[in-house]
Write an enzyme that holds these catalytic residues in place. Structure first.
Site, mmCIF file in Angstrom:
data_model
loop_
_atom_site.group_PDB
_atom_site.id
_atom_site.type_symbol
_atom_site.label_atom_id
_atom_site.label_comp_id
_atom_site.label_asym_id
_atom_site.label_seq_id
_atom_site.Cartn_x
_atom_site.Cartn_y
_atom_site.Cartn_z
ATOM 1 N N GLU A 140 -6.396 28.126 11.235
ATOM 2 C CA GLU A 140 -6.343 27.097 12.270
ATOM 3 C C GLU A 140 -7.633 27.172 13.073
ATOM 4 O O GLU A 140 -8.134 28.265 13.352
ATOM 5 C CB GLU A 140 -5.148 27.311 13.198
ATOM 6 C CG GLU A 140 -3.824 27.082 12.528
ATOM 7 C CD GLU A 140 -2.649 27.195 13.492
ATOM 8 O OE1 GLU A 140 -2.872 27.374 14.716
ATOM 9 O OE2 GLU A 140 -1.512 27.116 13.020
ATOM 10 N N TYR B 123 -16.285 26.104 8.015
ATOM 11 C CA TYR B 123 -15.210 26.152 7.026
ATOM 12 C C TYR B 123 -15.298 24.984 6.046
ATOM 13 O O TYR B 123 -15.062 25.152 4.851
ATOM 14 C CB TYR B 123 -13.845 26.216 7.704
ATOM 15 C CG TYR B 123 -13.637 27.519 8.433
ATOM 16 C CD1 TYR B 123 -13.632 28.728 7.732
ATOM 17 C CD2 TYR B 123 -13.468 27.568 9.808
ATOM 18 C CE1 TYR B 123 -13.463 29.937 8.386
ATOM 19 C CE2 TYR B 123 -13.289 28.781 10.469
ATOM 20 C CZ TYR B 123 -13.296 29.953 9.752
ATOM 21 O OH TYR B 123 -13.132 31.151 10.403
#
Length: 197
Positions: free
Chosen positions: A170, A182
């Site tokens: 998250e 990411y």
């Protein structure tokens, strides 16, 4: 940008003070108490976790990643070390510097020379075939120098060895740097938690 080589190894109790320091210095990082890191180091704790640190230095034989000294069958020694920290007693070379903190003493024995300071960390919980990257942080002096990429790469290698096929994480919507990091490594958004933070 050239500089010292990044080495990744398993986190130990001796790393906790530096890991906490890095975590506190990062605005977007979760502020875990030392007890949470101690639980992450305990090989008997469930869910099982993989906790890694990144440090500067040169390996003796050219490898960029290793397990903690003693190899993969060192769980009993690590469990004893973690219990000492949890109980307020400290392994040889560690002294408390404040309540619930440790001080790094003698350098941990590892298959490397010229061991440098810890500049990053990552902790993932795993319940194969899934894992969750719970926290990851890189000190300012290691940012944009490949430390985060090496940490993530080493973590993925460890998770593959554990037969994990899916890694979840998250990221706050406001953390543009982490989102870009990411995404550049193949992660994709699967959902959003409205008003979660």
């Amino acid at each position: 940008m050239s500089g010292p080589e990044v080495r990744i190894r398993r986190m130990s109790a001796a790393d906790l003070a530096r890991v906490l320091e890095i975590g506190e210095s990062l605005q977007e990082a979760p502020k875990w108490p030392v007890a949470t890191y101690v639980a992450a180091l305990d090989p008997l704790n469930l869910p099982r976790r993989i906790a890694l640190v990144a440090e500067w230095g040169s390996p003796l034989k050219g490898h960029g990643f290793s397990r903690a000294a003693g190899g993969p069958n060192n769980d009993a020694a690590l469990a004893a070390e973690v219990m000492q920290v949890a109980e307020g007693t400290f392994p040889q070379g560690l002294k408390p510097s404040a309540p619930h903190q440790t001080h790094i003493g003698a350098a941990e024995a590892a298959p490397f020379q010229n061991s440098g300071p810890v500049v990053g960390f990552a902790v993932a919980s795993l319940v194969a075939p899934e894992a969750e990257l719970e926290t990851m942080g890189v000190a300012s002096e290691g940012q944009r120098r490949g430390v985060g990429a090496r940490l993530l790469q080493a973590l993925v290698e460890e998770l593959r060895a554990e037969r994990v096929t899916e890694l979840m994480l998250e990221v706050r919507a406001s953390n543009c740097g982490a989102l870009a990091f990411y995404r550049a490594r193949g992660f994709r958004e699967t959902g959003r938690r409205v008003r979660y933070y």
